[in-house]
Design an enzyme around this catalytic site. Structure first.
Site, mmCIF file in Angstrom:
data_model
loop_
_atom_site.group_PDB
_atom_site.id
_atom_site.type_symbol
_atom_site.label_atom_id
_atom_site.label_comp_id
_atom_site.label_asym_id
_atom_site.label_seq_id
_atom_site.Cartn_x
_atom_site.Cartn_y
_atom_site.Cartn_z
ATOM 1 N N ASP A 221 -13.329 -11.320 6.550
ATOM 2 C CA ASP A 221 -12.440 -11.214 7.296
ATOM 3 C C ASP A 221 -12.206 -10.157 8.267
ATOM 4 O O ASP A 221 -11.356 -9.269 8.416
ATOM 5 C CB ASP A 221 -11.175 -11.224 6.477
ATOM 6 C CG ASP A 221 -9.741 -11.452 6.811
ATOM 7 O OD1 ASP A 221 -9.814 -12.140 8.073
ATOM 8 O OD2 ASP A 221 -8.653 -11.215 6.313
ATOM 9 N N VAL B 41 1.021 -1.194 -0.049
ATOM 10 C CA VAL B 41 -0.011 0.013 -0.026
ATOM 11 C C VAL B 41 0.882 1.247 -0.179
ATOM 12 O O VAL B 41 1.929 1.315 0.711
ATOM 13 C CB VAL B 41 -0.916 0.036 1.268
ATOM 14 C CG1 VAL B 41 -1.762 1.333 1.136
ATOM 15 C CG2 VAL B 41 -1.850 -1.147 1.218
#
Length: 735
Positions: A573, A463
């Site tokens: 998740d 990221v």
């Protein structure tokens, strides 16, 4: 292998006879030096094992030494009796060394390491060393470092090779997880026969059955272990004894054999799984065709493929370059074929390098080469056996049938008005409405993906933070590789673009050019909830109202996903690291790569992709594959306990016998001492009553599946409604 020994063959296959035979044979001097006297099974502190020397276990069953594959050197273990020296364990499989100037050394501090001329030492027993220790190759095939008492007896095992399996399961080895330490035991295939780096396939134990995964997706499962046998495995029952353990400390599978029997289970690079005796548990490439072989996970081929599409190695005329190339050396031929099979424009593939790693793909249909033709190249061509030799009139019939079926399908679809059908149309619409960014603009925003701009990394990729020309700050999730898992996540996350809620991350757009797959989000400056919960200094800086807003915000975001969004979704998740915090510390649920859409009237759906985070996922998810809104409810309950206590659901280093977070919470609740669970930094004026309410709600969320509340109920209980008395957590029912 045994026929050349005549009358000895039947005896040598039993017990240690064969190993002993080869051990004695190796001690005979045949025109060269005799190494028998030099063999030992141990290395003491300050001693080393040279590149050309060997360790041999006490009874000669196993040998440890260096070996060379494709110009790269490794340290490994093999059965002494194996004439092919097939390795059952490789110490530095993903960190090979060059040349033969290397030694295995146990230094004075008890650190076991490979010393070589090409770089830093490769340490095998990090943080597991003792000055008074010894490294020994056992007759089980386990290479161990043991701490010794003053009299030379073994005090304890500090490190063992069995804790770091490669592609082979030996008797006594474990598959599963140590719940105290987080140690995971699983096999990973080689990339190919010459590259032992972790490859395409893994073998795991999910608590009830053996599971082979292909790049994270379930490929095959053994069926549940029952009455000493698996549903989809035929074994020699008089040879094997299976062991399944599930307790507070560990969950694992192991097997043993009759005393003296030689045994190994091997997962090879093409997905084959077999034992020493040639018993095929899984045939190579068995699950690649889309037929439903016993144990194979159901696969959905692209609409352009049929079940008879297979790869054939052919000599073709190739005067051009491949359409696409991926030089990732962690990809093997099996990966290349899987990627090509699932891409409708791909007609052929091959590996890139001489060691058969990396992938290259062709889109054009290449003609077969004839003897003497120039520009010949051997490729793996994807074709249908039914296409060969069809007369022209067959194609006309096929075309007419296809057109008719297509028109019939269009007519049927136009007549449907069910909610599920509308949901599918809406899904397609959502994907099309995402803003597309050019690769050039993303590179400019992130300073060409510089390390200074990198703000995170995970299994999906990296990221980066960036700034758009208008000044807006963005976070760019750059997916790694072109694996099926990565593409599925890419499509999944784009579905949230029209899911508008203040507690969901906002997707600004995406970039898809060549091999690049990127998702562009708003940048949230306060990081993720995991860092906030488990950083004592940051916890102290938060007031009570902020914690309340975080808890309620997450609950409201989940309630929106389950009940009020345009696409009813299960996140799949939910955990602290997937909750991001904006300028005002408002929580934003992120990472929808594992999310799935569900129908409100859908009974408990099953999934073949078990990709959630252990500890946060409910027992029925791993045991039955059930995935529903109640899955997220369980995860939310675990997250609440972490927030209240400041403790992780699975501690990174649990050396004592304290109860797990869930068990401790339930125990204290039953004793009426729930506040003992709470981090003192969180307790403040007027907060005690509400914290007890939170703990009760958390315990309700982690009950058995049918007893859990909905997220709408949770929101109501967090605000006004009195929660009912909770029942025992689901993990007790599983045990």
């Amino acid at each position: 292998m045994y026929s050349s020994f005549g009358g000895f063959s039947s005896y040598l296959r039993m017990g240690q006879g064969l190993g002993f035979f080869f051990f004695i044979l190796s001690c005979v001097c045949l025109g060269g030096p005799c190494f028998c006297s030099a063999h030992t099974d141990s290395i003491k502190p300050g001693e080393g094992l040279q590149f050309s020397k060997l360790l041999v276990s006490a009874q000669g069953t196993f040998t440890l030494g260096f070996f060379i594959l494709d110009t790269r050197s490794y340290l490994g273990i093999w059965y002494t009796s194996d004439v092919n020296n097939k390795k059952v364990w490789v110490a530095n499989r993903d960190n090979p060394i060059s040349g033969t100037n290397a030694n295995l050394m146990l230094d004075g501090n008890g650190t076991l390491m490979i010393i070589h001329s090409g770089g830093d030492p490769i340490v095998l027993n990090s943080n597991q060393a003792s000055r008074n220790s010894i490294a020994t190759l056992l007759d089980s095939g386990n290479f161990v470092v043991s701490a010794l008492n003053s009299d030379g007896s073994v005090k304890q095992t500090l490190w063992e090779s069995f804790d770091d399996p490669t592609d082979t399961l030996l008797p006594g080895m474990k598959l599963g997880i140590n719940l105290k330490t987080g140690q995971n035991w699983s096999l990973a295939s080689w990339i190919n026969e010459q590259v032992p780096d972790p490859g395409t396939f893994t073998l795991e134990w999910n608590g009830t059955q053996l599971v082979i995964k292909r790049r994270g997706d379930i490929y095959w499962s053994s069926g549940i272990l029952k009455d000493r046998s698996f549903e989809f495995i035929q074994t020699h029952h008089n040879i094997y004894y299976f062991i399944s353990v599930c307790n507070d400390n560990e969950i694992y599978f192991s097997y043993s054999v009759q005393d003296g029997a030689i045994s190994k289970w091997v997962l090879n690079w093409r997905g084959g799984f077999f034992d020493t005796y040639g018993t095929l548990f899984v045939k190579e490439d068995m699950c690649d065709p889309y037929d439903k072989y016993p144990g194979c996970a159901v696969q959905e081929p692209p609409t352009c493929r049929t079940t008879d599409f297979q790869f054939m190695k052919q000599s073709v005329l190739n005067s051009g370059y491949p359409s696409l190339m991926n030089i990732d050396t962690s990809l093997g031929l099996s990966d290349c074929q899987a990627i090509c099979r699932n891409n409708c424009s791909c007609t052929a593939c091959n590996t890139v390098f001489t060691n058969e790693t990396g992938c290259q793909f062709w889109r054009d249909k290449l003609p077969r080469a004839r003897v003497g033709d120039a520009n010949q190249e051997e490729l793996y061509v994807l074709s249908s056996s039914k296409d060969i030799g069809k007369p022209w009139w067959i194609w006309i019939i096929i075309l007419v049938v296809v057109v008719f079926l297509f028109m019939l399908a269009v007519f049927c679809c136009s007549q449907r008005n069910s909610r599920g059908d509308g949901k599918k149309r809406e899904t397609a619409k959502d994907i099309d409405n995402v803003k597309e960014f050019s690769l050039v603009s993303v590179m400019a925003a992130t300073n060409n993906f510089s390390d200074e701009n990198k703000i995170g990394k995970g299994g999906f990729g990296s990221v980066y933070k960036g700034i758009l020309p208008g000044g807006q700050e963005i976070a760019v999730k750059r997916l790694s590789g072109v694996s099926t898992w990565g593409l599925d996540q890419f499509v999944n996350e784009r579905l949230i673009v029209n899911q508008q809620h203040r507690n969901l991350i906002r997707l600004l757009g995406y970039c898809s050019e060549g091999e690049e797959r990127m998702l562009i989000y708003e940048l949230l400056p306060n990081g993720n909830l995991e860092d906030l919960i488990f950083d004592p200094d940051r916890r102290k800086g938060l007031d009570w109202n902020t914690w309340c807003n975080i808890i309620k915000g997450i609950a409201q975001g989940l309630d929106y996903l389950h009940n009020h969004s345009r696409l009813n979704m299960v996140h799949g998740d939910l955990k602290a690291s997937n909750i991001l915090l904006d300028h005002d510390m408002n929580p934003k649920i992120s990472d929808f790569g594992t999310a799935r859409i569900f129908e409100r009237n859908e009974s408990e759906p099953q999934t073949s992709k078990l990709v959630g985070t252990f500890g946060y996922m409910p027992p029925e998810y791993f045991s039955e594959g059930w995935c529903s809104p109640k899955t997220d409810v369980y995860s939310f309950g675990v997250l609440m306990l972490e927030i209240v206590s400041g403790q992780r659901i699975i501690p990174p280093d649990c050396k004592d016998d304290n109860l797990s977070l869930i068990r401790n919470a339930w125990k204290l609740w039953g004793e009426g001492n729930s506040l003992k669970l709470v981090d003192p930094a969180m307790v403040g004026p007027h907060s005690t009553t509400q914290i007890v309410r939170w703990i009760r709600v958390a315990l309700l969320c982690i009950q058995k599946h049918e007893e859990r509340p909905t997220m709408s109920d949770v929101c109501s209980m967090l605000n006004r409604r009195d929660p009912p008395e909770p029942n025992p957590p689901a993990i007790f029912a599983l045990r």
